[in-house]
Structures are given as C-alpha cells and as structure tokens.
Design an enzyme around this catalytic site. Structure first.
Site, PDB file in Angstrom:
ATOM      1  N   SER A 139      -9.114  73.305 -69.829  1.00 39.68           N
ATOM      2  CA  SER A 139     -10.532  73.283 -69.497  1.00 39.68           C
ATOM      3  C   SER A 139     -10.810  74.144 -68.265  1.00 39.68           C
ATOM      4  O   SER A 139     -10.080  74.078 -67.266  1.00 39.68           O
ATOM      5  CB  SER A 139     -10.973  71.841 -69.242  1.00 39.68           C
ATOM      6  OG  SER A 139     -12.339  71.777 -68.937  1.00 39.68           O
ATOM      7  N   GLY A 140     -11.859  74.968 -68.349  1.00 39.11           N
ATOM      8  CA  GLY A 140     -12.251  75.794 -67.218  1.00 39.11           C
ATOM      9  C   GLY A 140     -11.539  77.122 -67.116  1.00 39.11           C
ATOM     10  O   GLY A 140     -11.760  77.875 -66.156  1.00 39.11           O
TER      11      GLY A 140
ATOM     12  N   GLU B 198     -21.534  76.507 -74.098  1.00 37.82           N
ATOM     13  CA  GLU B 198     -21.698  75.962 -72.749  1.00 37.82           C
ATOM     14  C   GLU B 198     -21.099  76.929 -71.728  1.00 37.82           C
ATOM     15  O   GLU B 198     -19.903  77.237 -71.785  1.00 37.82           O
ATOM     16  CB  GLU B 198     -21.011  74.601 -72.625  1.00 37.82           C
ATOM     17  CG  GLU B 198     -21.127  74.011 -71.227  1.00 37.82           C
ATOM     18  CD  GLU B 198     -20.173  72.857 -70.985  1.00 37.82           C
ATOM     19  OE1 GLU B 198     -20.062  72.426 -69.825  1.00 37.82           O
ATOM     20  OE2 GLU B 198     -19.526  72.402 -71.954  1.00 37.82           O
TER      21      GLU B 198
ATOM     22  N   GLY C 278     -11.889  79.698 -69.087  1.00 34.28           N
ATOM     23  CA  GLY C 278     -12.766  80.811 -69.432  1.00 34.28           C
ATOM     24  C   GLY C 278     -12.931  81.064 -70.916  1.00 34.28           C
ATOM     25  O   GLY C 278     -13.310  82.177 -71.312  1.00 34.28           O
ATOM     26  N   LYS C 279     -12.691  80.069 -71.742  1.00 37.30           N
ATOM     27  CA  LYS C 279     -12.809  80.255 -73.196  1.00 37.30           C
ATOM     28  C   LYS C 279     -14.254  80.574 -73.592  1.00 37.30           C
ATOM     29  O   LYS C 279     -14.512  81.515 -74.353  1.00 37.30           O
ATOM     30  CB  LYS C 279     -12.325  78.984 -73.922  1.00 37.30           C
ATOM     31  CG  LYS C 279     -10.868  78.626 -73.678  1.00 37.30           C
ATOM     32  CD  LYS C 279     -10.437  77.433 -74.498  1.00 37.30           C
ATOM     33  CE  LYS C 279     -11.173  76.162 -74.146  1.00 37.30           C
ATOM     34  NZ  LYS C 279     -10.882  75.708 -72.741  1.00 37.30           N
ATOM     35  N   SER C 280     -15.198  79.796 -73.095  1.00 43.34           N
ATOM     36  CA  SER C 280     -16.599  79.989 -73.481  1.00 43.34           C
ATOM     37  C   SER C 280     -17.150  81.303 -72.940  1.00 43.34           C
ATOM     38  O   SER C 280     -17.912  81.997 -73.619  1.00 43.34           O
ATOM     39  CB  SER C 280     -17.445  78.818 -72.977  1.00 43.34           C
ATOM     40  OG  SER C 280     -17.021  77.595 -73.567  1.00 43.34           O
TER      41      SER C 280
ATOM     42  N   ARG D 180       6.186  91.851 -73.793  1.00 43.68           N
ATOM     43  CA  ARG D 180       5.553  93.128 -73.474  1.00 43.68           C
ATOM     44  C   ARG D 180       5.594  94.106 -74.651  1.00 43.68           C
ATOM     45  O   ARG D 180       4.926  95.135 -74.620  1.00 43.68           O
ATOM     46  CB  ARG D 180       6.228  93.761 -72.243  1.00 43.68           C
ATOM     47  CG  ARG D 180       6.124  92.891 -71.001  1.00 43.68           C
ATOM     48  CD  ARG D 180       6.780  93.528 -69.802  1.00 43.68           C
ATOM     49  NE  ARG D 180       6.106  94.765 -69.408  1.00 43.68           N
ATOM     50  CZ  ARG D 180       6.486  95.502 -68.362  1.00 43.68           C
ATOM     51  NH1 ARG D 180       7.520  95.127 -67.630  1.00 43.68           N
ATOM     52  NH2 ARG D 180       5.834  96.617 -68.071  1.00 43.68           N
TER      53      ARG D 180
ATOM     54  N   HIS E 136      -9.807  71.089 -79.544  1.00 41.49           N
ATOM     55  CA  HIS E 136     -10.583  71.600 -78.407  1.00 41.49           C
ATOM     56  C   HIS E 136     -10.339  73.098 -78.278  1.00 41.49           C
ATOM     57  O   HIS E 136      -9.206  73.549 -78.119  1.00 41.49           O
ATOM     58  CB  HIS E 136     -10.158  70.890 -77.123  1.00 41.49           C
ATOM     59  CG  HIS E 136     -10.822  71.437 -75.886  1.00 41.49           C
ATOM     60  ND1 HIS E 136     -12.176  71.323 -75.661  1.00 41.49           N
ATOM     61  CD2 HIS E 136     -10.316  72.116 -74.831  1.00 41.49           C
ATOM     62  CE1 HIS E 136     -12.475  71.899 -74.509  1.00 41.49           C
ATOM     63  NE2 HIS E 136     -11.358  72.392 -73.983  1.00 41.49           N
TER      64      HIS E 136
ATOM     65  N   ASP F  88     -16.144  74.542 -77.849  1.00 37.01           N
ATOM     66  CA  ASP F  88     -15.695  73.257 -77.313  1.00 37.01           C
ATOM     67  C   ASP F  88     -14.937  72.420 -78.340  1.00 37.01           C
ATOM     68  O   ASP F  88     -13.793  72.031 -78.115  1.00 37.01           O
ATOM     69  CB  ASP F  88     -16.857  72.447 -76.743  1.00 37.01           C
ATOM     70  CG  ASP F  88     -16.370  71.260 -75.936  1.00 37.01           C
ATOM     71  OD1 ASP F  88     -15.499  71.458 -75.071  1.00 37.01           O
ATOM     72  OD2 ASP F  88     -16.839  70.135 -76.183  1.00 37.01           O
TER      73      ASP F  88
ATOM     74  N   GLY G 196      -6.836  76.708 -74.712  1.00 36.70           N
ATOM     75  CA  GLY G 196      -6.448  76.771 -73.304  1.00 36.70           C
ATOM     76  C   GLY G 196      -7.027  75.593 -72.556  1.00 36.70           C
ATOM     77  O   GLY G 196      -7.874  74.858 -73.066  1.00 36.70           O
TER      78      GLY G 196
END
Length: 312
Positions: free
Chosen positions: A156-157, A203, A159-161, A244, A139, A178, A154
């Site tokens: 779901s939701g 998506e 911000g990958k797409s 860092r 995924h 996806d 990462g």
C-alpha cells in the site's frame, strides 16, 4: 466452498416459464455442464449425470412420445431425481403429462423456453461457466496496456494507482483499482474486473477518488480483460540482485494458473508507466517468438567463441 446458482436465477436470466414444481426454484445448480438425456429416454440410466440441468428438445420429446405409456412414466420418474436441479423444455413444446406428475412428486422445477435447443444450451452453458468459475479478489490495479492485461501489485502506498493514472493519460485503459475480482474461466485463462461499487474509480492520495470514465472518456476504461502479466512494484533494495537481462522468467500462481511475473524496483527518477509499457510490448514480442535477452545471449556466446578461435 463450491459456487452454486439457484434455478430461479436461471429462469430469470433467460425469461423461462415455470410450468411445474415452483418449489424447486430454490434448488442449487453446482455444475456448468448440461445433459440432453437421449440415451435416458431410451431407458439407459447407468451413467446418467443427474446433477446437471436436463434439457429436452424436439428430438428427445418426439422419441419419448412413441414409447408405450408404462415406459413414458418410468423414464420421467427416473429422470427426476433428488440431485437433479431442473428440467428445461425448449422450442415452447408441450410438457408431457408424465413429466408434470414426476415434477409434482419430487418438487423439481420444469422450465420452458421458446428458444431452440442448441442456442439455449450454448447460452445456459456460458451463463453457468461465468457464474460457477473459480474466483478470488486480489489487492492491486488492473490496466489494459497495448491489449495486454497488466495486474499491478505491491504494498500500500507504493504508487500503483498513480502509475495507473499515468498509463490512462498515455492512452491505455483502466479495468480496476484497489480490488480486482479474478475468475478462472478456462484452463490458464484468468479474467479480471472491478467490483460494481468501485467500477471506473481511481483513488489518488492527496486528490481523492476520481471517475476515470468521466474525466478521460469511455475509451479510457474497460469492464474486464484477460490477465497476462503480473507487475510487482517493490521499494528498491540496495543489496538485492535484480534481473538485468530478462533471462530469469518468474511466475506467480493465481487460483490454478501460473502468470508471468515482472518485479520492478521503485525509486525516485524511474518512470514506472513507461517501464510497464515496455514490459507489455516485450511480452507481446515473446509471444510472437522474439526474445531480446535470448538473442543477446546467443550473439554474446558467438562473439566469445569467435574470439577464442582467433586466439588459437
């Protein structure tokens, strides 16, 4: 479970004629290596790789024709074993009657191609290596950034797409959204592509499914790419210590390959697309022998040593 390819798939792919043993088209091919049984034609079967596709070219068949009749029958009987997937005749050569008899008695398919032996062997090897390569589905989103395959992962939701969409707008290319199908085609080489059902689709929550190639053109997509870096997006954790300097090089394991891992904390105000672009360029620089974090550390150490010398 090990992957397998049917003999019928091989015959169909290379448009080979089924000369004998059509019932053997259901047999399975489980290894990508091929065998040109030259030693076996001479009678040496001690290390015969019977589980490979057997290829008989002009060299093997010319030698075979010079053998006594009893030896010819023996060679083909011993060549066609229970574990043998099939026998391929190249250059459109005539099939020896002894091979036809052995095929009929064992049910092993004899295929014929008009392509020369070396070319056909290379093509079959490439086909089988592709089909039999270890694979998995992950995924995430796969994007080509400056020629570097960046696999964005990462929850779901996160911000990958949306990040992939911004990268596409900035001139980079989408491979998969996806679900990413990954094949290990060689040692430490992972190739990623999109499943056919969702190829070129992205998506975006609130907008829906968009076709990237239709919206941005053919230059905005690729069918597959080598995976070089995994970028993990995670929600910013106040109490977590993030790297860092870039000295701690993490890796993650996919199939049997360790891939460099970059963890990017997500919070409002951070431009993830730009950060991923910089991560891709930094990876290229490291591959060319320049490590900014290491250079900075060395200069810092030199400065501290010089100050200590002056104080003494």
């Amino acid at each position: 479970m090990p992957k397998k390819v049917k003999v019928s798939d091989l015959a169909s792919k290379f448009q080979m004629e089924v000369v004998s043993g059509s019932e053997g088209l259901k047999r399975q091919i489980s290894v990508a290596d091929l065998c040109r049984p030259g030693l076996e034609m001479a009678g040496y079967f001690e290390y015969y790789p019977e589980d490979r596709v057997q290829i008989l070219g002009k060299t093997e068949l010319t030698f075979f024709e010079k053998l006594p009749e009893a030896d010819r029958k023996d060679r083909m009987t011993r060549l066609c074993r229970e574990a043998t997937p099939c026998v391929v005749i190249t250059r459109g050569l005539d099939v020896p009657p002894e091979l036809m008899d052995a095929s009929a008695s064992t049910g092993i398919a004899v295929l014929r191609s008009h392509v020369n032996t070396t070319t056909l062997a290379g093509q079959i090897t490439d086909f089988l290596e592709h089909k039999l390569a270890p694979s998995t589905t992950i995924h995430g989103v796969l994007v080509d950034v400056y020629g570097i395959g960046m696999l964005i992962s990462g929850s779901s939701g996160i911000g990958k797409s949306e990040t992939a969409l911004e990268l596409v707008k900035r001139g980079h290319r989408l491979i998969a959204d996806d679900a990413v199908e990954i094949r290990q085609t060689a040692e430490n080489v992972l190739i990623g592509n999109a499943p056919d059902l969702i190829k070129h689709l992205l998506e975006i929550r609130g907008v829906g499914i968009i076709n990237v190639m239709t919206l941005f053109g053919a230059g905005a997509v690729r069918n597959n790419t080598k995976i070089n870096v995994v970028v993990k997006l995670e929600n910013w954790q106040q109490d977590k210590q993030y790297d860092r300097l870039g000295l701690d090089e993490e890796t993650t394991r996919i199939i049997d390959t360790d891939i460099p891992l970059v963890t990017i904390p997500v919070r409002p105000g951070r431009n993830l697309a730009v950060i991923i672009e910089v991560a891709a360029m930094n990876y290229r620089l490291k591959r060319m022998g320049y490590n900014a974090a290491l250079q900075f550390t060395n200069k810092l150490t030199e400065t501290i040593n010089e100050d200590m010398d002056e104080m003494e």
